[in-house]
Design an enzyme around this catalytic site. Structure first.
Site: not given
Length: 502
Positions: A174, A245, A293, A350
């Protein structure tokens, strides 16, 4: 619901082979992911290395093919040398990304040992925040070079005669984010990524490298970041990363369950950007995607804001997932399978305790969160060839999306070509959905099983006291007649329909 949903699949219309690494996960030195998660020497079920055997068994149940490590934001300030060698000589450090103390009791070699015990491979990230090409190539030499050099002989001195042979490496994390230690502009990052990739492949030409894409689709530089980074590093890297997310902060479940359509758009835009740079460079090489992610993340935000700094492994990002979260996780997995031709790696973020499918209590039990189940089902039954889904479905509009199909579905032909597995979500919150599957080109089939994850309370979650409140059952009603399959999908349900070709 009176209107039927239908999906046609044809054996000659394929998306692509599913790379098993699409079912990967992620362990960062964050919260209790490591300390209290996979590593707890004082736990009654810890093995001789301090690894929790109960957690290992739950990870094995997911058949996780690859795990990204050690970050995440953590990696941008991490000195990998702190985590190797005798434990008594390892330093404690201020960990600035998450404002904790890192004791370095668990490091690189411990992680590789843990991977071997769980049957997974390592995806290592290198620090391109405070460090650069030199430290990255030294870590690779330590890991993969057989012997006869300073760094490879140091590994041998640490008790590892054989090289680790790690084949997948992430070039930072990132790096577009202002929260990142050593954040960079696209040009700064593209240059250092290219130079790091170059020297790493000089050390070991067999490795694959992942460049940092945008931290999210909401970044103001997206997708210009991807364009610039790839323009500078295209010949040296193999993948570009995506992170996303989702959360139901407004308690708007229909809109929440439609968020996977945003994921579809994200994937399509990054693919288009990659292909633009390929065309610009007149290259035969194709850059694929690493969605390293992804998950639901919002439940723990308020609690995380109250954590005192500079403790060791505090409970951070410990989202307790409910039934509706599992439905969206299922749709996110379907989104990646729909582009299995280009999404070749992915890591649910995770694995343990930190926004994770597995939870533990320090010194106590480990249990499966609701999101464990769609992840497990796709990992086990979703390997083979993804088939083009021709779907018709009744639709609805939500706050952020229009024409949201109530049915979200994909089919995968097994590696031995003897089974077809259909993964399906009914997004309707109050009505069942009639569902027809047309396997016209496959001939006859029979039902192996119809697995269903459903609950009458969308907010129901599994806890240490009630670990089985939300669990799948095999009482689904799918029925086969020749090449046609009929099922009535329960309201707000995740479904796995396994079909034996006969």
């Amino acid at each position: 619901m009176s209107t039927k949903a239908k999906m046609i699949v044809d054996k000659d219309f394929t998306i692509g082979e599913v790379d098993k690494r699409i079912y990967g996960s992620f362990i960062e030195h964050l919260g209790r992911a490591v300390y209290g998660g996979i590593y707890e020497p004082e736990h009654p079920e810890a093995d001789e290395q301090g690894f929790r055997s109960d957690v290992i068994e739950l990870v094995k149940g997911l058949d996780v093919p690859i795990v990204r490590y050690p970050g995440g934001n953590f990696v941008s300030g991490y000195n990998w040398e702190d985590g190797v060698g005798p434990l008594a000589q390892r330093p404690r450090r201020l960990e600035l990304a998450w404002r904790t103390i890192e004791p370095n009791l668990f490091g690189f070699n411990e992680f590789i040992d843990w991977c071997r015990k769980t049957g997974t491979e390592a995806m290592m990230a290198v620090n391109l925040g405070t460090r650069g090409p030199e430290e990255a190539r030294q870590l690779l030499e330590y890991s993969n070079h057989p012997s006869g050099t300073y760094w490879s002989d140091l590994r041998i001195q640490h008790g590892y005669k054989q090289p680790h042979n790690i084949k997948t490496w992430c070039l930072g994390n990132e790096m577009d984010g202002p929260w990142q230690i050593g954040a960079k502009t696209a040009t700064e990052y593209g240059r250092i990524a290219a130079e790091t990739a170059k020297v790493m492949k000089w050390v070991d030409s067999t490795i694959e490298l992942v460049a940092c894409g945008s931290s999210s689709i909401g970044m103001p530089t997206f997708p210009e970041w991807e364009s610039t980074v790839l323009d500078l590093s295209y010949n040296e890297v193999d993948y570009i990363s995506l992170h996303t997310y989702y959360g139901n902060r407004d308690s708007d479940t229909p809109n929440f369950l439609a968020q996977s359509m945003g994921m579809d758009s994200f994937i399509h835009t990054v693919i288009a950007t990659c292909d633009y740079i390929q065309a610009k460079k007149r290259s035969k090489k194709k850059i694929n995607l690493s969605f390293d992610e992804w998950n639901v993340w919002y439940h723990s935000n308020e609690a995380d804001s109250k954590i005192d700094p500079w403790s060791i492994a505090p409970p951070q990002l410990e989202d307790i997932y409910n039934h509706e979260d599992a439905l969206l996780v299922g749709s996110m997995l379907i989104s990646m399978l729909k582009r299995a031709d280009r999404v070749k790696m992915a890591c649910i973020a995770q694995l343990v305790n930190v926004i994770a499918p597995i939870m533990t209590a320090n010194g106590g039990a480990a249990w499966k969160q609701t999101i464990y189940f769609p992840y497990m089902h796709t990992s086990i039954f979703g390997r083979g060839t993804a088939l083009v889904p021709l779907v018709t479905s009744p639709k609805y509009d939500s706050k952020d999306f229009t024409d949201v199909p109530y049915l979200d579905a994909i089919a995968v032909l097994s590696e031995n070509q003897e089974e077809v597995t259909v993964f399906a979500v009914n997004r309707h919150l109050s009505e069942t959905l009639p569902f027809e599957i047309d396997l016209r080109s496959f001939g006859s089939c029979r039902i192996i099983e119809h697995i269903v994850l459903e609950h009458d309370d969308l907010k129901a979650a599994n806890t240490i006291d009630v670990p089985d409140r939300v669990t799948p059952h095999t009482g689904g009603n799918a029925a086969a007649d020749g090449s046609k399959v009929e099922a009535l999908l329960g309201e707000a349900s995740w479904n796995v329909i396994r079909l034996k070709l006969v």
